[in-house]
Enzyme design. Structure first.
Site, mmCIF file in Angstrom:
data_model
loop_
_atom_site.group_PDB
_atom_site.id
_atom_site.type_symbol
_atom_site.label_atom_id
_atom_site.label_comp_id
_atom_site.label_asym_id
_atom_site.label_seq_id
_atom_site.Cartn_x
_atom_site.Cartn_y
_atom_site.Cartn_z
ATOM 1 N N TYR A 1 0.818 -1.213 0.000
ATOM 2 C CA TYR A 1 0.000 0.000 0.000
ATOM 3 C C TYR A 1 0.855 1.267 0.000
ATOM 4 O O TYR A 1 0.322 2.370 0.046
ATOM 5 C CB TYR A 1 -0.923 0.021 1.220
ATOM 6 C CG TYR A 1 -2.023 -0.997 1.129
ATOM 7 C CD1 TYR A 1 -1.729 -2.348 1.234
ATOM 8 C CD2 TYR A 1 -3.341 -0.631 0.920
ATOM 9 C CE1 TYR A 1 -2.717 -3.312 1.143
ATOM 10 C CE2 TYR A 1 -4.335 -1.582 0.824
ATOM 11 C CZ TYR A 1 -4.019 -2.921 0.939
ATOM 12 O OH TYR A 1 -5.002 -3.869 0.846
ATOM 13 N N ASP B 1 -5.676 -6.422 5.544
ATOM 14 C CA ASP B 1 -6.870 -5.954 4.838
ATOM 15 C C ASP B 1 -7.768 -7.143 4.509
ATOM 16 O O ASP B 1 -8.975 -7.148 4.777
ATOM 17 C CB ASP B 1 -6.411 -5.246 3.545
ATOM 18 C CG ASP B 1 -7.525 -4.471 2.885
ATOM 19 O OD1 ASP B 1 -8.620 -4.395 3.464
ATOM 20 O OD2 ASP B 1 -7.304 -3.936 1.777
ATOM 21 N N LYS C 1 3.751 -14.437 5.014
ATOM 22 C CA LYS C 1 4.116 -15.485 4.053
ATOM 23 C C LYS C 1 5.645 -15.555 4.040
ATOM 24 O O LYS C 1 6.307 -15.389 3.005
ATOM 25 C CB LYS C 1 3.519 -15.115 2.686
ATOM 26 C CG LYS C 1 3.559 -16.195 1.650
ATOM 27 C CD LYS C 1 2.535 -17.287 1.849
ATOM 28 C CE LYS C 1 2.690 -18.350 0.778
ATOM 29 N NZ LYS C 1 1.999 -19.605 1.108
#
Ligand code: NAD
Length: 364
Positions: free
Chosen positions: A127, A251, A194
């Site tokens: 973002y 999100d 991840k």
């Protein structure tokens, strides 16, 4: 104790639901001076901006705000009010408690034990807005740099988004999650990323969270990969407590968690930093039902619960939470979105559910 809180009614259903929040706070007997500030699409014509400086000044002064949803006009060159608030006030943590309340429709077979708190990093990750489009023909310094540094050959028709994740940002959000857990008696923090694939960005996030966890020996810490976590949250949501995630996964998991407790209608939220906090419902301005006395105020009321706890009014927060939960559980005075399919009783309006909640507040 007397408090001053900035109140931003916002657009669409915002004024209707924030009015209910105000009357509930009055009924609780909490002494709040509301510093009412207008932001959003409704002020653009007069102020030439959806976020006048006076709104930011008010939050900077009062430190705490309760905000209705605001619209950002599409394609008119205005920056999103929510993004501007986050950036200007350094609201680096997005807090999304997702607790199941009896009476809300959920697709999960036995949702009663779900009580999650999602802590999402708000400033970094994909973002950050660092994007490039490689072009074909001629020299391409970015592709050359990537080839020389990593040996990866990207084609000239590739879009590239950069994912910055820093130790400072990761430690800051992990500390926020642990401090929240400590303050509100939560037992476990799960860091999610991840890290097995993105070792430098997500791996760094994982190590930062692990380091911070060592300062909180009384709170359990665990690490999970985000794909596994999606399955876990659908199969065993009751096993999880506080979740801390980088921006993008945060999100997505926030909406997944809201989905399993029955949707955004009842989900509260807050954007918080070390100095300022803005509390708001997670749904939008619902222009399709604005001004019709149809909006469900539960989201803003549960956000008000968070705000009351934040300003040290824990008892009032508990009473309001219980009152809203009871009205939803009884199902007699609820808005249409909270009605079950097999319930033939007519729904009530925003004002009426507000009155039912105030009656409960007075009984508790
Ligand atoms: P929305 O959440 O406003 O509406 C989606 C659907 O949910 C609609 O059918 C609406 O009627 C219903 N709904 C929403 N809130 C409800 C409530 N309290 N009670 C009953 N039903 C409710 O989402 P959208 O239509 O995508 O967005 C509308 C506007 O809101 C857009 O301008 C968007 O930018 C803005 N928005 C603002 C925020 C915010 O300020 N935090 C968040 C999301 C969207």
């Amino acid at each position: 104790m007397r408090h001053t809180v900035t109140l931003i009614p916002g657009d669409g259903v915002g004024p209707e639901i924030t009015r209910v929040a105000k009357t509930c706070v009055e009924a609780l007997g909490v002494d709040i001076d509301w510093d009412v500030q207008c932001a959003g699409a409704s002020v653009i014509e007069k102020e030439k901006t959806p976020l006048p400086d006076s709104v930011l000044d008010s939050i900077a002064k009062n430190k705490v705000a309760l905000k209705g949803p605001v619209e950002t006009p599409v394609g008119k060159g205005f920056r999103s009010v929510n993004v501007q608030l986050r950036k200007s006030l350094d609201l680096f943590a997005c807090l999304r408690p997702c607790k199941y309340y009896e009476g809300v429709r959920s697709r999960i077979t036995n949702p009663s034990g779900i009580d999650l708190v999602i802590v999402r990093e708000n400033t970094e990750d994909l973002y950050a807005g660092i994007e490039f489009m490689a072009t074909c023909g001629g020299d391409n310094p970015l592709l050359t740099f990537i080839r020389e540094r990593t040996g990866v050959e990207l084609t000239c028709d590739t879009g590239i988004s950069i994912k910055p994740i820093s130790i400072t940002g990761s430690e800051r959000i992990a500390t926020f999650a642990f401090e929240y857990a400590k303050k509100y008696g939560r037992k476990k923090v799960t860091a999610i990323d991840k890290a097995n694939i993105m070792k430098l960005s997500d791996g760094l996030f994982m190590r930062a969270a692990e380091n911070v966890s060592k300062k909180y020996p009384d709170i359990l810490y665990e690490h999970k990969l985000v794909d596994n976590m999606c399955m876990q949250l659908v199969q065993f949501p009751e096993k999880y407590d506080v979740l801390v995630l980088p921006n993008l996964y945060g999100d997505i998991i926030s909406d997944l968690a809201a989905g399993i407790i029955g949707g955004l209608g009842v989900a509260p939220g807050a954007n918080m930093g070390n100095e300022y906090a803005v509390f708001e419902a997670t749904h939008g301005s619902a222009p399709d039902i604005a001004g019709q006395d149809k909006a469900n105020p539960a989201g803003i009321l549960f956000s008000t619960v968070l705000m009351l706890a934040h300003i040290g009014e824990a008892n009032a927060a508990d009473r309001l939470k219980l009152a809203v939960a009871e009205v939803i559980r009884e199902g007699t005075s609820v808005t249409a979105d909270l009605k079950k399919d097999d319930d033939s009783r007519p729904p009530v309006g925003t004002m009426a559910i507000g009155e039912a909640i105030i009656k409960k507040v007075n009984e508790i």
